[in-house]
Write an enzyme that holds these catalytic residues in place. Structure first.
Site, short mmCIF file in Angstrom:
data_model
loop_
_atom_site.label_atom_id
_atom_site.label_comp_id
_atom_site.label_asym_id
_atom_site.label_seq_id
_atom_site.Cartn_x
_atom_site.Cartn_y
_atom_site.Cartn_z
N GLU A 257 20.00 -57.52 40.27
CA GLU A 257 21.30 -58.00 39.84
C GLU A 257 21.57 -59.33 40.51
OE1 GLU A 257 24.72 -55.42 40.16
OE2 GLU A 257 23.57 -53.64 39.59
N GLU B 67 22.34 -49.55 44.85
CA GLU B 67 23.31 -49.90 45.88
C GLU B 67 23.75 -48.70 46.72
OE1 GLU B 67 26.52 -52.27 44.34
OE2 GLU B 67 25.20 -53.94 43.83
#
Length: 471
Positions: A370, A165
């Site tokens: 995820e 991220e």
């Protein structure tokens, strides 16, 4: 278009789940590990610290055995930089090498493919003191770390993820406890995007090094992708959605795949005097990365509307808050979507739309790194009934199959998370795991592991290669 004659999940599809080192391991200063930025940050009131977490460091054999019982084909986890290099560079901690070597071997023992994230929000505190990603030397720090990982684990790890991220590190750094702003900084936006540039260069160099040292391995980025809808069909809202898509998503993937800055983002940075400075050779380095696949985290879509710059926009507070940028876009709450208990919108169809868009833009295999539902799970008589999580996962997995039928090349599904862990900024109360850990926010209790209802459901899904998604 809703497909009725669905293609099956491919053979070799990676069914598994994910964790990160600083959120699950605990043992934050044990066996030679140095502190990370997460260990020394101010802990928000009402959340537990990271000294124990789920105590995966001491329970990894039990935890991997439970994952094997579920039938995992893969386990995506991260390696703590400061457990390997306590000062961030230089001296290697042999106990850190031993722990991850044992963890990888434990996965291999059960036929579970280790998918390793190299950096997941946990810069060594010693490197924070030297400027973190603000320091141009961070590129070489990361490359040194990467080389050590490839040398020690590359014989058994075939799938690598670079930076988890990175877009969230840039856009909502304070929410995840990893934003570094040097004292005396006068243009915070320029500083943040210079740090982002250093990460992009570090990632590119790590990818090139991986291909050189481990020619059989595969490596890719792992941003958090939320496809952005326009709030209405007004042309101004469409432009706002394009702006937010570029700033939130395409900057990071255009750079990872093509080695160039997205043109809309560069224009945006120019308008704010925030363009990063290139060092000599950066342009060539960025174009030589060549990822083998795209890993991505998906929780929901986002929605944007036009912003005329006339009023103050909402400040972004976490990974799924749209926020806004005066004159560029403004976040909009989608009235067509339900929300989790923690306020995140739920959009399984948007998951399919995201996969279609990613594959159409980049034509690389996609790996879900995820996806999951945070909730207030309760242990009652040794059981955890979480039908809400089963519903969430079922609806999202169904959309993967729709995307596969659309022609999208999917490598696997690794939802968040394999086991309960410390949420980024909601602590232990926000549970994502398929495996329950008996502890509260501050009371460690027994740390005993319990199989949730979702554990048994996911086991059935894996056993049938996604054919049986029923309750």
């Amino acid at each position: 278009m809703l497909h009725k004659n669905l293609k099956p999940f491919p053979n070799g599809f990676f069914w598994g789940a994910s964790t990160s080192a600083y959120q699950v391991e605990g043992a934050s200063l044990e066996d030679g590990k140095g502190p990370s930025c997460q260990d020394v940050k101010m802990v928000p009131e009402g959340t537990s610290d990271l000294t124990v977490c789920a105590d995966h460091y001491h329970h990894y054999q039990e935890d991997i055995a439970l994952m094997a019982e579920m039938g995992f084909h893969s386990y995506r986890f991260s390696i703590s930089w400061s457990r390997i290099l306590p000062e961030g560079t230089g001296r290697i901690n042999p106990q850190g090498i031993e722990f991850y070597s044992n963890l990888i071997d434990e996965c291999r023992k059960y036929g579970i493919e280790p998918i390793v994230t190299m950096f997941h929000f946990d810069m060594p505190a010693a490197l924070d003191e030297r400027g973190s990603w603000s320091n141009r030397e961070s590129v070489e720090w990361f490359l040194e770390f990467a080389r050590i990982l490839f040398e020690n684990f590359g014989d058994r790890v075939k799938y690598w993820l670079t930076i988890n991220e990175q877009n969230m590190l840039t856009l909502v750094g304070p929410a995840i406890g990893s934003l570094f702003i040097p004292e005396g900084c006068t243009n915070q936006m320029k500083e943040i995007y210079q740090q982002n540039h250093h990460q992009l260069v570090a990632q590119a160099k790590a990818m090139e090094l991986c291909h050189k040292m481990l020619p059989e391995a595969k490596i890719g980025p792992a941003p958090n992708i939320s496809l952005v809808y326009a709030a209405t069909c007004k042309p101004e809202d469409v432009l706002a959605a394009q702006n937010f898509n570029a700033i939130r998503n395409w900057l990071y993937l255009d750079m990872a795949v093509y080695g160039v800055y997205n043109h809309l983002v560069w224009s945006y940075l120019e308008a704010h005097d925030a363009c990063p400075v290139f060092s000599e050779g950066d342009e060539d380095v960025l174009k030589n990365a060549h990822p083998d696949f795209i890993g991505f985290n998906y929780y929901s879509t986002a929605t944007a509307e036009a912003d005329n710059g006339g009023e103050e926009t909402e400040t972004t507070v976490d990974q799924q808050s749209a926020g806004g940028e005066a004159g560029v876009y403004k976040g909009y709450h989608n009235p067509n979507l339900m929300k989790t208990e923690f306020g995140w919108e739920i959009d399984p169809i948007g998951f399919r739309a995201t996969m279609r868009e990613l594959y159409s833009r980049y034509r690389l295999p996609l790996l879900v790194t995820e996806n999951g539902l945070g909730a207030y799970d309760k242990l009652e008589d040794g059981k955890i009934h979480d039908p809400y999580r089963i519903q969430y996962l079922r609806e999202h997995i169904a959309q993967i199959q729709q995307a596969i039928t659309d022609g999208v090349d999917m490598l696997g599904y690794n939802p968040w998370s394999a086991i309960d862990l410390i949420s980024t900024h909601e602590g232990m109360k926000k549970r994502y795991g398929l495996i329950y850990v008996d502890r509260d926010e501050f009371d460690l209790k027994t740390l005993k592991r319990y199989r949730k209802d979702s554990f048994y459901w996911y086991k059935k899904v894996i056993a049938t290669n996604g054919e049986d998604l029923a309750d």
